[in-house]
Scaffold this motif. Structure first.
Motif, PDB file in Angstrom:
ATOM      1  N   ALA A   1      16.677   6.021 -17.490  1.00  0.00           N
ATOM      2  CA  ALA A   1      17.384   4.776 -17.195  1.00  0.00           C
ATOM      3  C   ALA A   1      16.382   3.663 -16.894  1.00  0.00           C
ATOM      4  N   PRO A   2      16.711   2.406 -17.224  1.00  0.00           N
ATOM      5  CA  PRO A   2      15.801   1.296 -16.942  1.00  0.00           C
ATOM      6  C   PRO A   2      15.387   1.215 -15.482  1.00  0.00           C
ATOM      7  N   ARG A   3      16.324   1.420 -14.570  1.00  0.00           N
ATOM      8  CA  ARG A   3      15.986   1.345 -13.139  1.00  0.00           C
ATOM      9  C   ARG A   3      14.986   2.429 -12.756  1.00  0.00           C
ATOM     10  N   GLU A   4      15.162   3.612 -13.304  1.00  0.00           N
ATOM     11  CA  GLU A   4      14.248   4.720 -13.029  1.00  0.00           C
ATOM     12  C   GLU A   4      12.848   4.408 -13.539  1.00  0.00           C
ATOM     13  N   ALA A   5      12.777   3.820 -14.742  1.00  0.00           N
ATOM     14  CA  ALA A   5      11.477   3.461 -15.315  1.00  0.00           C
ATOM     15  C   ALA A   5      10.802   2.375 -14.482  1.00  0.00           C
ATOM     16  N   LEU A   6      11.582   1.406 -14.014  1.00  0.00           N
ATOM     17  CA  LEU A   6      11.001   0.331 -13.204  1.00  0.00           C
ATOM     18  C   LEU A   6      10.497   0.852 -11.860  1.00  0.00           C
ATOM     19  N   LEU A   7      11.230   1.780 -11.277  1.00  0.00           N
ATOM     20  CA  LEU A   7      10.780   2.370 -10.011  1.00  0.00           C
ATOM     21  C   LEU A   7       9.476   3.139 -10.208  1.00  0.00           C
ATOM     22  N   LEU A   8       9.383   3.877 -11.299  1.00  0.00           N
ATOM     23  CA  LEU A   8       8.148   4.597 -11.587  1.00  0.00           C
ATOM     24  C   LEU A   8       7.010   3.606 -11.790  1.00  0.00           C
ATOM     25  N   GLY A   9       7.257   2.546 -12.563  1.00  0.00           N
ATOM     26  CA  GLY A   9       6.228   1.541 -12.793  1.00  0.00           C
ATOM     27  C   GLY A   9       5.774   0.869 -11.514  1.00  0.00           C
ATOM     28  N   ALA A  10       6.727   0.572 -10.641  1.00  0.00           N
ATOM     29  CA  ALA A  10       6.382  -0.060  -9.366  1.00  0.00           C
ATOM     30  C   ALA A  10       5.531   0.871  -8.512  1.00  0.00           C
ATOM     31  N   GLY A  11       5.860   2.155  -8.528  1.00  0.00           N
ATOM     32  CA  GLY A  11       5.069   3.114  -7.761  1.00  0.00           C
ATOM     33  C   GLY A  11       3.655   3.233  -8.291  1.00  0.00           C
ATOM     34  N   LEU A  12       3.499   3.225  -9.601  1.00  0.00           N
ATOM     35  CA  LEU A  12       2.165   3.298 -10.200  1.00  0.00           C
ATOM     36  C   LEU A  12       1.353   2.039  -9.896  1.00  0.00           C
ATOM     37  N   ALA A  13       1.997   0.873  -9.987  1.00  0.00           N
ATOM     38  CA  ALA A  13       1.304  -0.383  -9.685  1.00  0.00           C
ATOM     39  C   ALA A  13       0.897  -0.440  -8.206  1.00  0.00           C
ATOM     40  N   PHE A  14       1.750   0.079  -7.335  1.00  0.00           N
ATOM     41  CA  PHE A  14       1.423   0.091  -5.907  1.00  0.00           C
ATOM     42  C   PHE A  14       0.231   1.008  -5.636  1.00  0.00           C
ATOM     43  N   ALA A  15       0.182   2.137  -6.325  1.00  0.00           N
ATOM     44  CA  ALA A  15      -0.958   3.043  -6.174  1.00  0.00           C
ATOM     45  C   ALA A  15      -2.247   2.360  -6.618  1.00  0.00           C
ATOM     46  N   ALA A  16      -2.169   1.587  -7.715  1.00  0.00           N
ATOM     47  CA  ALA A  16      -3.340   0.850  -8.178  1.00  0.00           C
ATOM     48  C   ALA A  16      -3.750  -0.205  -7.161  1.00  0.00           C
ATOM     49  N   PHE A  17      -2.773  -0.849  -6.548  1.00  0.00           N
ATOM     50  CA  PHE A  17      -3.067  -1.866  -5.537  1.00  0.00           C
ATOM     51  C   PHE A  17      -3.754  -1.249  -4.324  1.00  0.00           C
ATOM     52  N   LEU A  18      -3.337  -0.054  -3.946  1.00  0.00           N
ATOM     53  CA  LEU A  18      -3.990   0.628  -2.823  1.00  0.00           C
ATOM     54  C   LEU A  18      -5.465   0.883  -3.133  1.00  0.00           C
ATOM     55  N   LEU A  19      -5.766   1.190  -4.382  1.00  0.00           N
ATOM     56  CA  LEU A  19      -7.164   1.378  -4.775  1.00  0.00           C
ATOM     57  C   LEU A  19      -7.952   0.081  -4.631  1.00  0.00           C
ATOM     58  N   VAL A  20      -7.354  -1.035  -5.074  1.00  0.00           N
ATOM     59  CA  VAL A  20      -8.040  -2.325  -4.986  1.00  0.00           C
ATOM     60  C   VAL A  20      -8.292  -2.698  -3.529  1.00  0.00           C
ATOM     61  N   LEU A  21      -7.398  -2.302  -2.646  1.00  0.00           N
ATOM     62  CA  LEU A  21      -7.566  -2.611  -1.219  1.00  0.00           C
ATOM     63  C   LEU A  21      -8.835  -2.006  -0.636  1.00  0.00           C
TER      64      LEU A  21
ATOM     65  N   TRP B   1     -20.104   5.574  -7.276  1.00  0.00           N
ATOM     66  CA  TRP B   1     -18.931   6.384  -7.579  1.00  0.00           C
ATOM     67  C   TRP B   1     -17.638   5.751  -7.103  1.00  0.00           C
ATOM     68  N   HIS B   2     -17.681   5.067  -5.968  1.00  0.00           N
ATOM     69  CA  HIS B   2     -16.459   4.473  -5.427  1.00  0.00           C
ATOM     70  C   HIS B   2     -15.858   3.458  -6.392  1.00  0.00           C
ATOM     71  N   LEU B   3     -16.644   2.465  -6.820  1.00  0.00           N
ATOM     72  CA  LEU B   3     -16.115   1.448  -7.729  1.00  0.00           C
ATOM     73  C   LEU B   3     -15.756   2.039  -9.094  1.00  0.00           C
ATOM     74  N   LEU B   4     -16.556   2.996  -9.543  1.00  0.00           N
ATOM     75  CA  LEU B   4     -16.233   3.641 -10.819  1.00  0.00           C
ATOM     76  C   LEU B   4     -14.862   4.317 -10.742  1.00  0.00           C
ATOM     77  N   ALA B   5     -14.606   5.049  -9.672  1.00  0.00           N
ATOM     78  CA  ALA B   5     -13.321   5.730  -9.510  1.00  0.00           C
ATOM     79  C   ALA B   5     -12.178   4.733  -9.397  1.00  0.00           C
ATOM     80  N   VAL B   6     -12.390   3.649  -8.653  1.00  0.00           N
ATOM     81  CA  VAL B   6     -11.356   2.625  -8.493  1.00  0.00           C
ATOM     82  C   VAL B   6     -10.960   2.053  -9.844  1.00  0.00           C
ATOM     83  N   PHE B   7     -11.949   1.749 -10.684  1.00  0.00           N
ATOM     84  CA  PHE B   7     -11.630   1.098 -11.953  1.00  0.00           C
ATOM     85  C   PHE B   7     -11.094   2.063 -12.995  1.00  0.00           C
ATOM     86  N   VAL B   8     -11.577   3.277 -13.018  1.00  0.00           N
ATOM     87  CA  VAL B   8     -11.033   4.246 -13.972  1.00  0.00           C
ATOM     88  C   VAL B   8      -9.591   4.598 -13.609  1.00  0.00           C
ATOM     89  N   LEU B   9      -9.377   4.995 -12.354  1.00  0.00           N
ATOM     90  CA  LEU B   9      -8.027   5.364 -11.934  1.00  0.00           C
ATOM     91  C   LEU B   9      -7.090   4.158 -11.943  1.00  0.00           C
TER      92      LEU B   9
END
Length: 293
Positions: free
Chosen positions: A94-114, A48-56
């Motif tokens: 705004a572009p800056r707002e979209a980039l901040l959201l994208g960065a936050g989502l990518a960081f959340a994904a990175f926390l999962l990989v950790l 379940w752990h790896l499945l959740a990491v890859f789906v999320l």
């Protein structure tokens, strides 16, 4: 900006539109080959752990990619019928707002990989860089879909790294096989916007291939299935895996029938149906491994 868009519920609706929340085909195209690799690397159920990491993680990274892509393409998207009303393009985010959201989502994904292995963490870095580079590839390369193919296939080596702690040669070979699938379905996608892209000077495989586009899509699909089957048959060949390949081939025939006249609607429909092809291959593989286990 409208008053409703400034309210929390309105902003949330815009963010969900930005990450294509109501269009899951995009992250499903990423997910199925990653899950296939995960099952292969774990020789069956990965837990379940790896499945959740890859789906999320897949959902988060695809959503982050949408943010980066829409910012990079905002000057082009306004001239394309299908993309003119995207939130960044239309000025609602705004572009800056979209980039901040994208960065936050990518960081959340990175926390999962950790939570997996050091090897998976290490390989997630080039995966992110390639995903960021893709929106700019169409400015310079005749076949930017190849760059997307690498980005959309990188879940395969990361799955092996997470399950085994290393990436064998088979994983890279499967990445190449999956790249041909991406070339097939993203060329279908590019065929939808070909007239608009020609007018604004974007480079795509549909433009580069010209009148050979349908034949090339057929070749890409067949190369994908041929390589996928040849690479995995020694490991998981059997009734269910073979049935999965056969059903996937039948879907290829249906897609080619849809795009034969190159209409926007039919090409877009063929693109959106592709996640079922990936699902079919995964189910055949997973059933084969389950019955052997």
């Amino acid at each position: 900006m409208s008053a409703s868009a400034s309210q929390p519920a309105g902003r949330l609706a815009l963010y969900l539109d930005l990450i294509r929340w109501d269009r899951p085909a995009g992250w499903l195209l990423l997910l199925w080959p990653s899950l296939s690799a995960l099952w292969l690397a774990a020789d069956g159920w990965p837990g379940w752990h790896l499945l959740a990491v890859f789906v999320l993680g897949t959902i988060l990274m695809r959503s982050a990619g949408c943010c980066a892509n829409d910012v990079a393409d905002r000057q082009y998207d306004r001239h394309v019928q299908r993309t003119a009303q995207r939130p960044v393009t239309s000025g609602r985010i705004a572009p800056r707002e979209a980039l901040l959201l994208g960065a936050g989502l990518a960081f959340a994904a990175f926390l999962l990989v950790l939570t997996t292995t050091a090897a998976a963490v290490a390989w997630s870095v080039p995966a992110l860089l390639i995903a960021i580079a893709y929106p700019y590839a169409k400015r310079f390369f005749a076949m930017p879909q190849a760059v997307l193919g690498v980005a959309f296939s990188f879940g395969i080596p990361i799955a092996y790294a997470a399950a085994q702690g290393s990436v064998p040669a088979l994983a890279w070979a499967l990445l190449l096989a999956n790249l041909f699938w991406v070339l097939a379905y993203d060329t279908e996608y590019a065929m939808v916007d070909r007239d608009d892209d020609l007018r604004i000077g974007i480079k795509t495989s549909a433009i580069t291939l010209g009148r050979f586009d349908v034949a090339a899509v057929a070749a890409f699909y067949l190369l994908h299935l041929l390589l996928w089957g040849a690479l995995l048959w020694p490991q998981v060949g059997g009734l269910w895996f073979g049935l999965g390949l056969a059903l996937a081939l039948a879907q290829v025939g249906w897609h080619l029938w849809l795009i034969r006249a190159r209409s926007r609607e039919a090409c877009f429909r063929a693109f959106r149906l592709n996640h079922w092809l990936g699902c079919t291959l995964f189910v055949g593989l997973a059933l084969e491994l389950a019955l052997r286990g």
